[in-house]
Scaffold this active site. Structure first.
Site, mmCIF file in Angstrom:
data_model
loop_
_atom_site.group_PDB
_atom_site.id
_atom_site.type_symbol
_atom_site.label_atom_id
_atom_site.label_comp_id
_atom_site.label_asym_id
_atom_site.label_seq_id
_atom_site.Cartn_x
_atom_site.Cartn_y
_atom_site.Cartn_z
ATOM 1 N N THR A 132 48.230 84.115 38.554
ATOM 2 C CA THR A 132 48.328 84.853 39.813
ATOM 3 C C THR A 132 49.775 85.022 40.275
ATOM 4 O O THR A 132 50.646 84.208 39.923
ATOM 5 C CB THR A 132 47.539 84.077 40.890
ATOM 6 N N ASP A 133 50.007 86.030 41.117
ATOM 7 C CA ASP A 133 51.337 86.204 41.720
ATOM 8 C C ASP A 133 51.637 85.115 42.752
ATOM 9 O O ASP A 133 52.788 84.928 43.147
ATOM 10 C CB ASP A 133 51.479 87.601 42.351
ATOM 11 N N GLU A 134 50.585 84.404 43.209
ATOM 12 C CA GLU A 134 50.799 83.424 44.287
ATOM 13 C C GLU A 134 51.693 82.265 43.852
ATOM 14 O O GLU A 134 52.225 81.552 44.696
ATOM 15 C CB GLU A 134 49.453 82.890 44.796
ATOM 16 N N TYR A 158 45.770 75.941 46.102
ATOM 17 C CA TYR A 158 45.368 76.848 45.015
ATOM 18 C C TYR A 158 46.573 77.267 44.177
ATOM 19 O O TYR A 158 46.589 77.113 42.950
ATOM 20 C CB TYR A 158 44.655 78.085 45.589
ATOM 21 N N SER A 159 47.608 77.807 44.846
ATOM 22 C CA SER A 159 48.738 78.348 44.061
ATOM 23 C C SER A 159 49.489 77.227 43.352
ATOM 24 O O SER A 159 49.997 77.426 42.244
ATOM 25 C CB SER A 159 49.659 79.202 44.923
ATOM 26 N N LYS A 162 47.544 76.526 40.228
ATOM 27 C CA LYS A 162 47.749 77.577 39.219
ATOM 28 C C LYS A 162 49.165 77.474 38.627
ATOM 29 O O LYS A 162 49.358 77.669 37.425
ATOM 30 C CB LYS A 162 47.531 78.969 39.831
HETATM 31 P P1 NAD Z 1 36.118 83.733 40.493
HETATM 32 O O1 NAD Z 1 36.210 82.570 41.429
HETATM 33 O O2 NAD Z 1 35.346 84.949 40.895
HETATM 34 O O3 NAD Z 1 35.524 83.265 39.082
HETATM 35 C C1 NAD Z 1 35.892 82.056 38.462
HETATM 36 C C2 NAD Z 1 34.869 81.770 37.364
HETATM 37 O O4 NAD Z 1 35.260 80.555 36.696
HETATM 38 C C3 NAD Z 1 33.446 81.542 37.881
HETATM 39 O O5 NAD Z 1 32.523 82.236 37.094
HETATM 40 C C4 NAD Z 1 33.248 80.030 37.755
HETATM 41 O O6 NAD Z 1 31.893 79.655 37.540
HETATM 42 C C5 NAD Z 1 34.114 79.720 36.541
HETATM 43 N N1 NAD Z 1 34.576 78.332 36.508
HETATM 44 C C6 NAD Z 1 35.133 77.617 37.526
HETATM 45 N N2 NAD Z 1 35.424 76.364 37.121
HETATM 46 C C7 NAD Z 1 35.073 76.290 35.809
HETATM 47 C C8 NAD Z 1 35.151 75.274 34.811
HETATM 48 N N3 NAD Z 1 35.648 74.064 35.107
HETATM 49 N N4 NAD Z 1 34.713 75.538 33.570
HETATM 50 C C9 NAD Z 1 34.194 76.762 33.261
HETATM 51 N N5 NAD Z 1 34.072 77.755 34.165
HETATM 52 C C10 NAD Z 1 34.524 77.535 35.416
HETATM 53 O O7 NAD Z 1 37.630 84.106 40.151
HETATM 54 P P2 NAD Z 1 38.278 85.525 39.830
HETATM 55 O O8 NAD Z 1 38.697 86.169 41.092
HETATM 56 O O9 NAD Z 1 37.417 86.237 38.867
HETATM 57 O O10 NAD Z 1 39.624 85.027 39.099
HETATM 58 C C11 NAD Z 1 39.649 84.795 37.684
HETATM 59 C C12 NAD Z 1 41.018 84.294 37.295
HETATM 60 O O11 NAD Z 1 42.000 85.261 37.665
HETATM 61 C C13 NAD Z 1 41.433 82.996 37.990
HETATM 62 O O12 NAD Z 1 42.133 82.217 37.065
HETATM 63 C C14 NAD Z 1 42.341 83.454 39.120
HETATM 64 O O13 NAD Z 1 43.288 82.453 39.426
HETATM 65 C C15 NAD Z 1 42.993 84.663 38.483
HETATM 66 N N6 NAD Z 1 43.422 85.723 39.424
HETATM 67 C C16 NAD Z 1 42.575 86.214 40.374
HETATM 68 C C17 NAD Z 1 42.989 87.268 41.200
HETATM 69 C C18 NAD Z 1 42.085 87.866 42.251
HETATM 70 O O14 NAD Z 1 42.548 88.680 43.039
HETATM 71 N N7 NAD Z 1 40.813 87.545 42.292
HETATM 72 C C19 NAD Z 1 44.287 87.773 41.058
HETATM 73 C C20 NAD Z 1 45.143 87.219 40.084
HETATM 74 C C21 NAD Z 1 44.690 86.205 39.262
HETATM 75 O O1 DAU Z 2 47.424 87.368 44.958
HETATM 76 C C1 DAU Z 2 46.425 87.051 44.023
HETATM 77 C C2 DAU Z 2 45.377 86.189 44.680
HETATM 78 O O2 DAU Z 2 44.630 87.047 45.535
HETATM 79 C C3 DAU Z 2 44.469 85.487 43.683
HETATM 80 O O3 DAU Z 2 45.228 84.585 42.924
HETATM 81 C C4 DAU Z 2 43.349 84.739 44.406
HETATM 82 O O4 DAU Z 2 42.451 84.182 43.456
HETATM 83 C C5 DAU Z 2 42.614 85.731 45.285
HETATM 84 O O5 DAU Z 2 41.619 85.046 46.024
HETATM 85 C C6 DAU Z 2 43.575 86.435 46.226
HETATM 86 O O6 DAU Z 2 44.115 85.509 47.210
HETATM 87 P P1 DAU Z 2 44.312 85.918 48.737
HETATM 88 O O7 DAU Z 2 44.382 84.691 49.553
HETATM 89 O O8 DAU Z 2 45.412 86.908 48.880
HETATM 90 O O9 DAU Z 2 42.920 86.711 48.962
HETATM 91 P P2 DAU Z 2 41.889 86.750 50.175
HETATM 92 O O10 DAU Z 2 40.937 87.867 49.882
HETATM 93 O O11 DAU Z 2 41.314 85.411 50.483
HETATM 94 O O12 DAU Z 2 42.796 87.181 51.401
HETATM 95 C C7 DAU Z 2 43.537 88.399 51.367
HETATM 96 C C8 DAU Z 2 44.324 88.494 52.665
HETATM 97 O O13 DAU Z 2 43.400 88.697 53.752
HETATM 98 C C9 DAU Z 2 45.094 87.219 53.002
HETATM 99 O O14 DAU Z 2 46.323 87.581 53.636
HETATM 100 C C10 DAU Z 2 44.203 86.501 54.021
HETATM 101 C C11 DAU Z 2 43.503 87.642 54.730
HETATM 102 N N1 DAU Z 2 42.119 87.366 55.220
HETATM 103 C C12 DAU Z 2 41.221 86.852 54.326
HETATM 104 C C13 DAU Z 2 39.930 86.563 54.725
HETATM 105 C C14 DAU Z 2 38.921 85.979 53.753
HETATM 106 C C15 DAU Z 2 41.776 87.655 56.525
HETATM 107 O O15 DAU Z 2 42.594 88.146 57.327
HETATM 108 N N2 DAU Z 2 40.485 87.385 56.917
HETATM 109 C C16 DAU Z 2 39.556 86.840 56.082
HETATM 110 O O16 DAU Z 2 38.402 86.583 56.533
#
Ligand code: NAD
Ligand code: DAU
Length: 354
Positions: A132-134, A158-159, A162
């Site tokens: 992630t960018d975080e 979280y970050s 990661k």
């Molecule tokens: P998500 O939470 O939707 O999915 C995570 C998946 O991993 C789930 O299916 C969960 O059951 C599985 N999992 C969790 N712990 C596990 C374990 N110990 N063993 C096997 N499986 C396990 O997450 P996502 O949003 O799909 O993100 C996927 C990846 O991409 C993550 O590594 C996250 O850090 C990264 N990422 C997410 C975003 C975003 O915006 N969602 C952006 C950048 C990077």
């Molecule tokens: O930047 C990449 C990341 O983006 C990934 O690594 C993470 O897995 C993914 O969850 C996401 O993280 P964020 O914290 O940015 O996403 P989230 O959707 O939780 O929140 C996006 C923005 O919105 C953040 O500034 C917090 C704000 N927010 C979020 C929620 C859930 C609100 O204002 N209200 C809300 O109820």
């Protein structure tokens, strides 16, 4: 075949669907099915022999060793993680367990498997770690976007977890020669995202006539990328990325949260009008901020464009319209994932922000 972890989650499931459609190559999918994992995301592959689902934990070394020896993948792509910042604030331990210890154990299993491959397969093998960018921390309004050379400054549990996993992946390359690739991507949105994240949460609440919670002043900035563009970028990095390198992936699309929420309200008013709430934006409610809330993320995605020719195909306008349409057309999916434990999470996270 390739071996994917966390393939029942949001990005992993989109990746597997796109991968099989684009390449036809079989996928073994190891996922422990936490609250975020959902096999309904992969319903289209239910009777497709190219998708083999295994419920299991990336930290279960004996199991993973056996699966790698049995399926002999040419690559492992690690999506498995705890991924929600707010949950990491309430309970960081699961994040250390999966993101740090789990990644370490997976790396060790993969190293054992890779180490005894015949020479040609050994040099063609890849371990791709999805991050992630975080990990880079928070930007001020006039800072340049994150380049791959930016020092890590993670601010949330979280970050930090990661960032730790990224460092382990780097070290397994430097010390043991494991051919790793790391991708650091910005915020994804699109079909099958669990409605605890901003965009699907706002869609679900707006349709239900519930408050739309904005943390703080709503001016935190994220760089939004449609999920299928992220999946295409991962395919490019896997095919042609240089082992040991990291690639930043982003949408060139910085937007403050408030603007995202207003865009969603306008789209829902158009696509799903409700005479009782003619303007969904009237539901916007400012709530207590996220502790340690990063102000701004932005990705400099020039390296992946220069080296691999990748650029996002969707604009925010096209991607967000597709996303809203997907949620409107898949309300049973939303109803299934927002029962039971989801309601407890909503009470916990938003109860204390009122
Ligand atoms: P998500 O939470 O939707 O999915 C995570 C998946 O991993 C789930 O299916 C969960 O059951 C599985 N999992 C969790 N712990 C596990 C374990 N110990 N063993 C096997 N499986 C396990 O997450 P996502 O949003 O799909 O993100 C996927 C990846 O991409 C993550 O590594 C996250 O850090 C990264 N990422 C997410 C975003 C975003 O915006 N969602 C952006 C950048 C990077
Ligand atoms: O930047 C990449 C990341 O983006 C990934 O690594 C993470 O897995 C993914 O969850 C996401 O993280 P964020 O914290 O940015 O996403 P989230 O959707 O939780 O929140 C996006 C923005 O919105 C953040 O500034 C917090 C704000 N927010 C979020 C929620 C859930 C609100 O204002 N209200 C809300 O109820």
């Amino acid at each position: 075949m390739i071996f994917v972890t966390g393939g029942a989650g949001f990005i992993g499931a989109n990746f597997i669907l796109d991968w099989i459609a684009a390449t036809g190559e079989p996928v073994v999918n190891l996922d422990s099915l936490t609250y975020a994992g959902n096999l309904e995301n992969l319903a289209a592959l239910k009777s497709d022999p190219r998708h083999i689902f295994i419920r299991g934990d990336i930290g279960d070394s004996a199991r993973v060793d056996k699966l790698l020896a049995e399926h002999k993948p040419r690559a492992v792509i690690n999506f498995a993680a705890e991924s929600h910042v707010d949950r990491s604030i309430h309970g960081p331990e699961d994040f250390i367990q999966t993101n740090v210890l789990g990644t370490f154990r997976l790396l060790e299993s993969v190293r054992g498997y890779w180490g005894v491959l015949p020479e040609a397969e050994k040099s063609a093998f890849r371990f791709l770690h999805v991050s992630t960018d975080e990990v880079y921390g928070s930007l001020s309004a006039d800072d340049p976007p994150f380049a791959e050379t930016k020092a890590f400054e993670p601010n949330s549990p979280y970050s930090a977890s990661k960032a730790a996993s990224d460092h382990l992946v780097r070290a397994w390359h430097h010390t043991y020669g494991l051919p790793v690739l790391t991708t650091n991507c910005s915020n994804n949105y699109g079909p099958c995202q669990f409605p605890e994240k901003l965009i699907p949460l706002i869609i679900a609440n707006a349709l239900a006539g519930k408050p739309l919670p904005i943390y703080g002043d709503g001016m935190n900035v994220r760089d939004w990328l449609y999920v299928s563009d992220h999946c295409a970028a991962i395919r490019e990095v896997l095919a042609r990325g240089r082992p040991g390198e990291t690639y930043n992936i982003g949408g060139w699309n910085e937007m403050p949260n408030l603007e995202i929420v207003h865009t969603l309200c306008t789209l829902l008013d158009e696509l799903a009008p409700n005479s009782l709430i003619p303007r969904r934006s009237s539901l916007i409610t400012y709530v207590k901020d996220r502790p340690g809330h990063d102000r701004r993320y932005a990705i400099d995605a020039r390296k992946i464009e220069r080296e691999l020719g990748w650029r996002p195909a969707e604009t925010f306008e096209t991607g967000i319209r597709k996303t809203v349409a997907w949620y409107l057309g898949n309300q049973p999916w939303v109803e299934h994932v927002t029962s039971g434990a989801y309601r407890e999470w909503v009470d916990q996270n938003y109860g204390e922000r009122a």
